[in-house]
Scaffold this motif. Sequence first.
Motif, mmCIF file in Angstrom:
data_model
loop_
_atom_site.group_PDB
_atom_site.id
_atom_site.type_symbol
_atom_site.label_atom_id
_atom_site.label_comp_id
_atom_site.label_asym_id
_atom_site.label_seq_id
_atom_site.Cartn_x
_atom_site.Cartn_y
_atom_site.Cartn_z
ATOM 1 N N TYR A 1 0.719 -1.250 -0.147
ATOM 2 C CA TYR A 1 0.008 -0.148 0.145
ATOM 3 C C TYR A 1 1.075 1.136 0.011
ATOM 4 C CZ TYR A 1 0.371 -0.468 5.172
ATOM 5 O OH TYR A 1 1.105 -0.736 6.224
ATOM 6 N N GLU B 1 3.831 1.450 -1.749
ATOM 7 C CA GLU B 1 3.826 1.693 -3.214
ATOM 8 C C GLU B 1 2.800 2.107 -3.888
ATOM 9 O OE1 GLU B 1 4.196 -1.781 -5.846
ATOM 10 O OE2 GLU B 1 6.179 -1.260 -6.157
ATOM 11 N N ALA B 2 1.538 1.627 -3.710
ATOM 12 C CA ALA B 2 0.261 2.268 -4.500
ATOM 13 C C ALA B 2 0.042 3.602 -4.046
ATOM 14 C CB ALA B 2 -0.749 1.400 -3.784
ATOM 15 N N ARG C 1 2.450 5.704 -3.413
ATOM 16 C CA ARG C 1 3.780 6.670 -4.198
ATOM 17 C C ARG C 1 3.170 6.631 -5.576
ATOM 18 N NH1 ARG C 1 7.517 3.023 -2.061
ATOM 19 N NH2 ARG C 1 8.366 3.795 -0.288
ATOM 20 N N LEU C 2 2.571 5.514 -6.189
ATOM 21 C CA LEU C 2 2.196 5.776 -7.480
ATOM 22 C C LEU C 2 0.837 6.394 -7.814
ATOM 23 C CD1 LEU C 2 2.898 1.998 -8.594
ATOM 24 C CD2 LEU C 2 4.269 4.020 -8.912
ATOM 25 N N LYS C 3 0.322 6.935 -6.818
ATOM 26 C CA LYS C 3 -0.795 7.887 -6.749
ATOM 27 C C LYS C 3 -0.162 9.190 -6.811
ATOM 28 C CE LYS C 3 -3.961 6.140 -3.293
ATOM 29 N NZ LYS C 3 -4.671 6.509 -2.132
ATOM 30 N N GLY C 4 1.027 9.376 -6.836
ATOM 31 C CA GLY C 4 1.644 10.716 -6.693
ATOM 32 C C GLY C 4 1.703 11.415 -5.331
ATOM 33 N N VAL C 5 1.635 10.675 -4.354
ATOM 34 C CA VAL C 5 1.723 11.326 -2.942
ATOM 35 C C VAL C 5 2.942 11.789 -2.451
ATOM 36 C CG1 VAL C 5 1.615 10.381 -0.668
ATOM 37 C CG2 VAL C 5 -0.238 10.012 -1.959
ATOM 38 N N SER C 6 3.044 13.165 -1.830
ATOM 39 C CA SER C 6 4.546 13.553 -1.578
ATOM 40 C C SER C 6 5.054 12.512 -0.289
ATOM 41 C CB SER C 6 4.352 14.861 -1.083
ATOM 42 O OG SER C 6 3.715 14.779 0.125
ATOM 43 N N PRO C 7 6.241 12.747 -0.334
ATOM 44 C CA PRO C 7 7.168 11.787 0.691
ATOM 45 C C PRO C 7 6.749 12.096 2.269
ATOM 46 C CG PRO C 7 8.628 12.633 -0.818
ATOM 47 C CD PRO C 7 7.456 13.191 -1.124
ATOM 48 N N ARG D 1 3.652 13.458 2.985
ATOM 49 C CA ARG D 1 2.212 12.687 3.166
ATOM 50 C C ARG D 1 2.320 11.075 3.216
ATOM 51 N NH1 ARG D 1 -3.161 14.539 1.976
ATOM 52 N NH2 ARG D 1 -4.366 12.584 1.333
ATOM 53 N N ARG E 1 0.756 10.382 6.511
ATOM 54 C CA ARG E 1 -0.823 9.814 6.588
ATOM 55 C C ARG E 1 -0.871 8.337 6.105
ATOM 56 N NH1 ARG E 1 -5.865 11.046 6.410
ATOM 57 N NH2 ARG E 1 -7.207 10.401 4.751
ATOM 58 N N HIS E 2 0.236 7.860 5.424
ATOM 59 C CA HIS E 2 -0.002 6.366 5.017
ATOM 60 C C HIS E 2 0.879 5.423 5.943
ATOM 61 C CE1 HIS E 2 -2.133 6.873 1.215
ATOM 62 N NE2 HIS E 2 -1.844 8.056 1.129
ATOM 63 N N ALA E 3 2.163 5.859 6.102
ATOM 64 C CA ALA E 3 2.893 5.067 6.968
ATOM 65 C C ALA E 3 2.928 5.024 8.549
ATOM 66 C CB ALA E 3 4.423 5.188 6.516
ATOM 67 N N ARG F 1 5.951 12.916 -9.564
ATOM 68 C CA ARG F 1 4.681 12.928 -8.502
ATOM 69 C C ARG F 1 3.454 13.533 -9.299
ATOM 70 N NH1 ARG F 1 8.337 13.705 -4.379
ATOM 71 N NH2 ARG F 1 7.899 15.894 -4.119
ATOM 72 N N ARG G 1 2.206 10.909 -11.497
ATOM 73 C CA ARG G 1 1.551 9.622 -11.142
ATOM 74 C C ARG G 1 0.115 9.960 -10.448
ATOM 75 N NH1 ARG G 1 7.176 8.074 -8.339
ATOM 76 N NH2 ARG G 1 8.281 7.450 -10.057
ATOM 77 N N GLY G 2 -0.774 9.041 -10.895
ATOM 78 C CA GLY G 2 -2.021 9.422 -10.120
ATOM 79 C C GLY G 2 -2.835 10.321 -10.971
ATOM 80 N N ALA H 1 -3.751 -5.930 -0.851
ATOM 81 C CA ALA H 1 -2.782 -5.365 -0.071
ATOM 82 C C ALA H 1 -2.448 -3.968 -0.327
ATOM 83 C CB ALA H 1 -1.627 -6.165 -0.491
ATOM 84 N N ALA H 2 -2.946 -3.475 -1.499
ATOM 85 C CA ALA H 2 -2.579 -2.108 -1.944
ATOM 86 C C ALA H 2 -3.555 -1.096 -1.318
ATOM 87 C CB ALA H 2 -2.794 -2.131 -3.495
ATOM 88 N N ASN I 1 -4.630 0.853 1.912
ATOM 89 C CA ASN I 1 -4.097 1.154 3.342
ATOM 90 C C ASN I 1 -4.979 0.751 4.230
ATOM 91 O OD1 ASN I 1 -2.990 2.267 5.634
ATOM 92 N ND2 ASN I 1 -2.046 3.900 4.578
ATOM 93 N N ILE J 1 -4.818 15.643 -4.132
ATOM 94 C CA ILE J 1 -3.555 15.963 -3.943
ATOM 95 C C ILE J 1 -3.074 16.526 -5.305
ATOM 96 C CG2 ILE J 1 -2.484 14.520 -2.256
ATOM 97 C CD1 ILE J 1 -1.678 12.596 -4.174
ATOM 98 N N HIS J 2 -3.579 16.100 -6.331
ATOM 99 C CA HIS J 2 -3.399 16.668 -7.732
ATOM 100 C C HIS J 2 -4.336 18.003 -8.044
ATOM 101 C CE1 HIS J 2 -0.574 13.638 -8.830
ATOM 102 N NE2 HIS J 2 -1.386 12.826 -8.462
#
Lengths: 319, 274, 553
Positions: A217, A219-220, A222-228, A230, A234-236, C86, C89-90, C102-103, C105, C120-121
């Motif tokens: 999740y 990785e998912a 990051r692939l949404k374009g989330v900033s480090p 965030r 928010r995620h980790a 960034r 992506r998305g 798994a993907a 959260n 976010i975009h």
Amino acid sequence: MTASPLLRLIARRVLVALGTLWLVSLAVFATSLLIEGDVAEAILGQSATPQALAGLRAAMHLDQPAWARYLVWLGGMMRGDPGHSLITGTPVAALIGARLGNSLALAGITALISVPVALTLGIVAAVKRGTMFDRAIGLVTIAVVSVPEFLIATLAVMLFAVTLHWAPALSSMRDVESPLALARMYALPVFSLACVVIAQMLRMTRAAVIDVLDSSYAEAARLKGVSPARLVLRHALPNAIGPIANAVALSLSTLLGGVIVVEIIFNYPGVARLMVDAVATRDIPLVLGVAMIFSASYLLLVTTADVVAILSNPRLGHR
Amino acid sequence: MSISLAPRRPRRFAISCIVGAVLVLFWIGVAAIGPLFAPHDVGAVVDLDVFSPASRAFPLGTDYLGRDMLSRVLSAARYTVAIAFVATTLAAGAGVLLGLAAAAGGWLDLLLSRVFDTIIAIPSLMLGLVVIASLGASIPVLIGTLALIYTPGAFRTARALALNVNALDFVTVARARGERLPYIVVREILPNVCGPLLADFGLRFVFVVLLLSGLSFLGLGVQPPYADLGALVRENIAGLGFGAWAVLFPALAIASLTIGVNLVIDALPKRGRA
Amino acid sequence: MIALVQIEGLRIVARGEDGAEFPIVHDVSLSVAAGEVLALIGESGSGKTTIALAMLGYARAGCRIAAGAITVAGQRLDGLGEPALRALRGRTVAYVAQSAAAAFNPALPIMAQVIEPALIHGVMTRPAAEAKARALFAKLALPDPDHVGDRYPHQVSGGQLQRLMAAMALMTDPALVIFDEPTTALDVTTQIEVLMAFKAVVRDLGTTAVYVSHDLPVVAQIADRIVVLRHGAVQEEGTTQAILHAPAHEYSQALVAAAAPRAPAPPVDLPALDVGEPPLLELRQVVAGYGRVDGDGLPATRIVDAIDLKILRGQVVGVIGESGCGKSTLARVVAGLHPPASGYVNLCGVPLSGAVATRTRDQLRRIQLVFQSADTALNPANSVAQALGRPLTFFHGLRGRALRAEVARLLDLVRLPAALAERLPGELSGGQKQRVNLARALAARPELLLCDEVTSALDPVVAEQVLDLLIELRRELGLAYMFITHDLNIVRAIADEVIVLKGGQIVEQAPGAALSAPPHHPYTELLMASVPSLRCGWLEDAAAVIGTRAARR
């Protein structure tokens, strides 16, 4: 409906902790039986008359079997009365009470400094994994956790007290007049304790955060374009609360050992010093009392971490 | 169907791991044969000058009584390494044996887990303090106490590892074949937990060295005129103020031994480490 | 026509344990036109996911895009900095992961995660995003689209999560959506629903998509064009029709052949039964599960329920059903790993004890279990020779030269070179490991082999080879199989008799040959319709079967 299974889990953890504390009391009491020599004789000296010895033994319940003495002692502990010191005759509760505040202050200040530093550095090291910063942190912390606490304390004394004269080498409560003097007094003991605590907590926090950052999740996200930022906040972190709470509890529990060494080196008037002296003078009620306080603190830390982990688990919170 | 015939790649070790291995091997060597090369008797006062710096006669200087530091360090290293090694081996042996037994479940697991939880709940330095103060500071008591304190950790690690491996299909295959427990443990489970157990052994060795040094520092370690590395620091602490070699060298010795072990462990594969 | 995605000379390298880099994608060039669905197909290790991720300018840990030009929607991605990537992506390229379970959260509610890309975009406000998300949920045929977003991922099924992930990807109307094996982890019937939803939404929105899969029939339903990959290089590229009907490259031909429905194996003549001879294996009213067993011998949770089953000497019985139907538990009961709560398991008329420990060694020898995943079924610390040698010593007392000769014979039996004997499992390919797994079971010289999904973890071409081997072995050795699978296609190819399991109970029992002709139990019809087929329009037909079933409920 949502609360009841959660409450049940937490109640079970607390019950297990209480059960363990009871087992600890058994173990500690049993160990005290090993202490060689006759306590009554130790107190009255070799020249004491048999009548005096017998009288003292009866007064101290030493003529009763071990299990009866255990029950008497346990009953006292439950009422908050761990008995009287064999040496001074003062109530153990009073002896401990006078010192407990000092030890708590030492541990509290150390924790207040260590936790934010260790968590911040641990999280940053995890995010910057593999960089020079991370490697440097890795080497420093491995060096610190490899070195005994007394060594860090003595080196700190040599450097800051003897060579640089920044802080006093010994702690004394008497000549504390200004806040600055207070800070100077705590500086070295806290520094020595914090080094070890920070190093341990940092390593465990880093591992916990890396675990989450390696997840699918993350990785998912990051692939949404989330900033480090965030990604981490928010995620980790919501998923790392359990392991981090565990890291904090386990690291703080090393304080319980570290405080013994540090109070001795700095001649700090805390409970641990009292304990070491009590062991030296075979003052069993005092030893038992302090041992129970230390074990209870450990169980409190670990159980709190468990409860935090249970509360932060969405699978348990949202059925 | 293609058959992969690629040769096994040689593993490349990190520099930190090589440094660690060299340090560990050095101290093992010192513990094994070092005392044979001691120039003086461990307890003999050989110099009128106390805390003297390194010289041709005394390569590491002299201590607070004027004894030869090199001879004392060589002997102390043997005490520290040997006591820690024996204690760790006992703890690991008992922990692994009981851990594997407990992994089978049942009342034994429940009992052992409760007992070891209790030991863990007593801070180790305090437990050491009380037990050694009660029984007296002799080397067998020291070893026994250290082993007792670190058995619970070894037990937990071994139990968790065994539970993980036990859930794998190849163990089920062996059970379905009708294999008995000893075969399953020795041939199927142990080879797969060796690496993590070895790492755990190293980690525990470091803990034991640190605790032994702490106990020695409180005066409960190897008794005079002999000394382990922690005791050497304690007895020469007076020289700290002027940076005497006699206090720095044993301190460095402890640090280099434990850092060495930690560096080696860090390079081991992390799989299944508890 | 301008390509939306243009990749030229892409080279991606990975860093090995020894620190040296080695290529995992070699000089790949491909393009995707706007509005097109391009499929990347290949076995595991073919680099298909790695290439797809490169279209997001992303390489997994330990990998690096070493060379090549990647252009998406007019933007060069190679050499672009992290902030610029960034922003892309998305927004410009969105990603649907293989396992949505798994993907997602676990700590955040679904809605917050679905609308996150839009927020976010800066594409839209929160209320607008939530409204759009609900509309997409409805479009993807999710039940209760207005409230499903309030739930947490663990409260929602896998098939629904996969659709929710697609909704998340579509939130920003991206120029390109990457679907990475989005239905691989799902049951066949769920796969139909999810595929239908994807297909409809891609068609209605005119989305450009890259669909990564190892499954040719699935790809055939949804893709306009197919790129066949192997070992990190393009083998063949063409329209779906061209690849399906006239594959030029040898590997594409193998893929198509593996996906084609198999002709049922010619029937095997079973050895004649003597009068009164009991069947090899007989299950009578077997109940197994977990929890407290009540007075009637019924456990609190029943996993297999009142199973009656016969397997004759040399007969292959297929057991088919979806995940959770109890098929693996059935095998474990027969193997003595899961003692039944009640009922009988008879071997040649002799009742077997429920647990391994109380069976005789000869009984254990006669029934052998083969697990699905050879990765976990083979001890990584033991060489092939040790793995095969142990049952030979255990059951037949073989040692020394005789043992080595028998190991060589077994390897030959499963068509492996004798040189493999000294290898460790980690040094073998997936297909080789599964053959060793099989050879170990054969070492006991069993009469009955319990095969639990033995081909489903393998790549299609390799799975096909292993299936062929199983059919040959059966002829050569006269073995009986209990063949457990979720794949009707496989059962058709190998089984003399088929049992359909649902909720732990047998819903249908029929000869293998009868599977081609109706009528059947509705659940069997459903399973049959769900078997992926290369035929164009299969997906719609299957969906129709599911639809009528749902309507009938």
